[in-house]
Design a protein around this motif. Structure first.
Motif, PDB file in Angstrom:
ATOM      1  N   GLU A 201       0.866  -1.185   0.000  1.00 55.12           N
ATOM      2  CA  GLU A 201       0.000   0.000   0.000  1.00 55.12           C
ATOM      3  C   GLU A 201       0.906   1.239   0.000  1.00 55.12           C
ATOM      4  N   HIS A 328       2.675   0.039   3.634  1.00 56.10           N
ATOM      5  CA  HIS A 328       2.394  -1.217   4.337  1.00 56.10           C
ATOM      6  C   HIS A 328       2.701  -2.384   3.411  1.00 56.10           C
ATOM      7  N   GLU A 456       1.171  -7.903   7.925  1.00 58.26           N
ATOM      8  CA  GLU A 456       1.330  -6.563   7.382  1.00 58.26           C
ATOM      9  C   GLU A 456       2.510  -5.909   8.095  1.00 58.26           C
TER      10      GLU A 456
HETATM   11 MG    MG Z   1      -3.635  -2.140   5.324  1.00 55.39          MG
END
Ligand code: MG
Ligand code: ADP
Length: 703
Positions: A201, A328, A456
């Motif tokens: 991300e 992320h 993550e």
């Molecule tokens: Mg996320």
């Protein structure tokens, strides 16, 4: 009106996809190509020539004029050198376009100016690029025209890695081998490959280009070095997930189209927490392709922003006082017969495998928390990690209540007989419970969080390559798998051995689990008590690369030699020093050429106003008071400037990269802050008309 976009038609339009290859290549050549993609090895020169020709024909039909080996040197950016397809004209003067297999497979770009940390002396400067056959070839389209780009690894004459891709590919091999041993132990004979998948991300800021160009700090340093907070920041949470403004929407639409054409699966877009901050997430894919695609995302963000009169800021902390940007890194492991090893699954049998994988990941993250932290450090991220907006600089794991409870049951009794939220499980060998997906809550403060079927890793900086963090993740988990497989393969009673191993690993490494608030100051104390490493800055983390434990790890799995590690450390120190040097010079220049002259002018106006008030026979209290405050701050600024100048001079005389970097961190950065403080205070009391460049308010709220 918005024009119609046909995603199916444009998706991967500029990619030499497997489908296109299959269409254009003889069956045996395509077969050979796919075999190498899946199993490694080298293409025959006949196949390489045939592929190169098909690739060139395809690219030329689409209007490409050049090709380029596209690589990722240690600068963290991408590099390219274009060669046109032209060759000697024939006797009739006609141009024949050429592209041979050997040009596809290998390049020698010279490229001796890239950082190598001493691996290449300039007299033996040969650097080679080698085609990463597993990452798709694409056509880049911009003002230069259309360029056929071939993703490549970049190595020295002796084969030492000079880039971010080579180690990542090596780590993918390592985790593939070791993870296969694990799935075999559970009777999976079908899988032939285990691949790490990554979804990165990407957060970013957009500012108006005209205003950006008036800010030398943004232009040279990528972040503001001066700037007072406007009356409003992000406290209302009204930007986060807010309605996307027209100008930004037009940008996002254009961005998506460009990315889709490149085969990048741009999926999610939204406004982020800080004003002018946004996020884009693609669908996850194989980690080396995800790393290449993340580079394309960053490049395309910048390029498309320019077209819309905007500038995209990828720096981790462009504005002090509002949230910075991260990346992320969502990570999971999947077999080629479709099993996600991080999926808790539905049958107890698979749960055992999952819990073993989890135990190994706990072991890996605990054993090498220092390396993981290092992998997410860059100069910009020092402003972010541990700053109440991003994870702390201490690595810990978040599992969610339910999973943590299972781990604790296993630690305490060796059996996990029940699930929180009501589930009750049978005992016996299937002492391990079925886990419900999404039974985990979110913990935004955790650096490494389990989110249902993936981890993550939230520490990575927004401008950084995801190559390093994934290289480390793959390698440390490969090691834990290897140790576990060594033991389990030799065990007489597998069920018992796996049970004991899970219990042992979870017990030994439970200190890495932390489900609380990572922003709380008490966590720092608690982590210390647990013996977890706390490496607050990038430079604190550099040395972790060459500890005895790291060298043993990297050499065992063939990721880095000691020489490669030493060279990387040197590059990190040098990069740090150079970056702060640029920031320091930039601050001095802005202070001298813009701020101080503007403030002196303002002080002159104020003193004239004092005289005017006197002449008019009215009170000069306000004018005089302001003049005094401005003058006092101006003096403070001048003193700070003089100090910064002398600190910079000392730093410039330093030869050793490490010593120099530490000096920049401990002395120059401090002097820079001392210069910023009075300047920002002055901004608050100076006539806006006189302030020589756009303010935070102008940049953040008037995009
Ligand atoms: Mg996320
Ligand atoms: P979240 O809301 O948990 O952050 P999203 O569904 O928004 O999850 O996904 C965030 C990123 O994680 C996306 O890039 C997505 O493709 C990626 N992702 C989803 N599942 C996986 C997986 N199994 N492995 C790796 N990445 C994944």
């Amino acid at each position: 009106m918005a024009d119609k976009i046909n995603i199916e038609e444009i998706f991967a339009e500029n990619v030499f996809t497997y489908a296109t290859m299959k269409e254009r290549l003889p069956d045996d050549v395509f077969g050979e190509f796919m075999h190498v993609v899946e199993n490694g090895g080298e293409l025959s020169s006949r196949a390489a020539d045939a592929i190169a020709k098909a690739m060139k024909d395809w690219a030329v039909e689409l209007g490409a004029t050049h090709y380029s080996h596209w690589f990722q040197p240690l600068t963290g950016f991408t590099a390219e050198k274009h060669d046109s397809f032209i060759s000697h004209p024939n006797k009739a003067g006609k141009m024949l376009l050429e592209f041979k297999g050997k040009e596809l497979v290998k390049g020698e770009p010279d490229a001796s100016s890239f950082p190598s940390g001493g691996l290449r002396a300039t007299f033996e400067a040969r650097g080679y690029t080698a085609w990463d056959i597993t990452s798709p070839v694409f056509i880049k389209e911009d003002a230069t025209g259309k360029i056929l780009c071939i993703p490549t690894a970049f190595c020295s004459y002796k084969g030492e890695a000079l880039d971010k891709k080579t180690p990542l590919l090596r780590s993918m091999d390592a985790i593939n081998k070791q993870a296969l041993r694990i799935v075999r132990l559970f009777g999976n004979t079908k899988a032939t490959k285990v691949t790490p998948s990554v979804g990165a991300e990407q957060e970013y800021f957009l500012v108006d280009r005209e205003r950006y160009l008036q800010r030398d700090d943004l232009v040279y340093a990528g972040r503001t070095l001066f700037g007072a907070l406007p009356p409003k920041g992000q406290e209302m949470d009204d930007h986060y997930y807010g309605c996307i403004r027209e100008r930004i929407g037009a940008f996002m639409k254009d961005l998506n189209v460009e990315l889709w054409k490149l085969g990048v699966t741009a999926k999610t877009q939204h406004n982020e927490v800080a004003p002018a901050q946004h996020e884009l997430a693609p669908i996850y894919e194989t980690s080396n392709v995800a790393a290449d695609h993340n580079q394309l995302v960053m490049e395309t963000l910048k390029k498309v922003a320019g077209r819309h009169g905007l500038t995209c800021l990828l720096h981790e902390k462009p504005f002090q006082g509002v949230n910075g940007s991260g990346k992320h890194n969502n990570w999971s492991l999947t077999t080629d017969n479709g099993v996600n090893l991080l999926d808790p699954g539905e049958t107890p049998n698979e749960n055992i495998q999952f819990l073993l994988v989890l135990a190994c990941i706990m072991c890996a993250v605990d054993r090498h928390a220092d390396l993981l932290r290092q992998s997410a450090s860059d100069v910009g991220n020092d402003h972010r990690l541990g700053a109440d907006e991003a994870p702390p600089a201490i690595v810990s794991m978040f599992l969610g209540e339910q999973l943590e409870d299972v781990v604790m049951q296993l630690v305490e009794t060796g059996e996990a007989t029940h699930l929180m939220e009501g589930g009750v499980l049978e005992t016996g060998v299937s002492t391990l419970p079925d886990l419900l997906k999404d039974a985990t809550d979110r913990n935004r403060t955790s650096p490494f969080a389990f989110t249902g079927n993936k981890f993550e890793f939230r520490m990575v900086g927004s401008s950084d390559s995801i190559g390093d963090p994934n290289t480390i993740l793959n390698t440390i988990v490969a090691q834990a798998f290897c140790d576990a497989a060594d033991r389990l393969e030799a065990a007489e009673d597998f069920d018992l051995a796996v049970h004991d191993l899970i219990k042992e690993y979870m017990t030994k490494h439970q200190r890495i689990i932390f489900n609380g608030n990572g922003y709380a100051p008490e966590w720092v104390e608690e982590a210390k008590r647990r013996g977890l490493p706390n490496l607050p800055t990038m430079l604190d983390a550099v040395e972790t690369l060459t500890t005895e434990k790291s060298i043993a790890l990297f050499e065992k799995f063939g990721i880095f030699t000691q020489a490669e590690l030493e060279s990387r450390k040197d590059v990190l120190y040098e990069t740090f020093a150079k970056t702060i040097h640029i920031e320091g010079k930039c601050m001095m220049e802005i202070a001298k050429k813009k701020l101080i002259p503007a403030i002196v002018f303002y002080a002159k106006e104020l003193s004239e106003a004092v005289i005017a008030a006197k002449n008019a026979g009215v009170s000069d209290r306000v004018q005089r008071d302001l003049l005094e405050r401005v003058t006092a701050l101006l003096e403070k600024m001048q003193d700070a400037l003089v100090l910064l100048e002398s600190e910079m001079q000392i730093a410039e005389g330093m030869k050793d990269h490490k010593e120099c970097a530490l000096f920049y961190r401990d002395r120059v950065k401090v002097a820079m802050e001392a210069l910023r403080e009075p300047a920002d205070a002055l901004e608050m009391i100076t006539d806006k008309e006189i302030w020589p460049f756009p303010t935070y308010g102008d940049l953040l709220f008037e995009v």
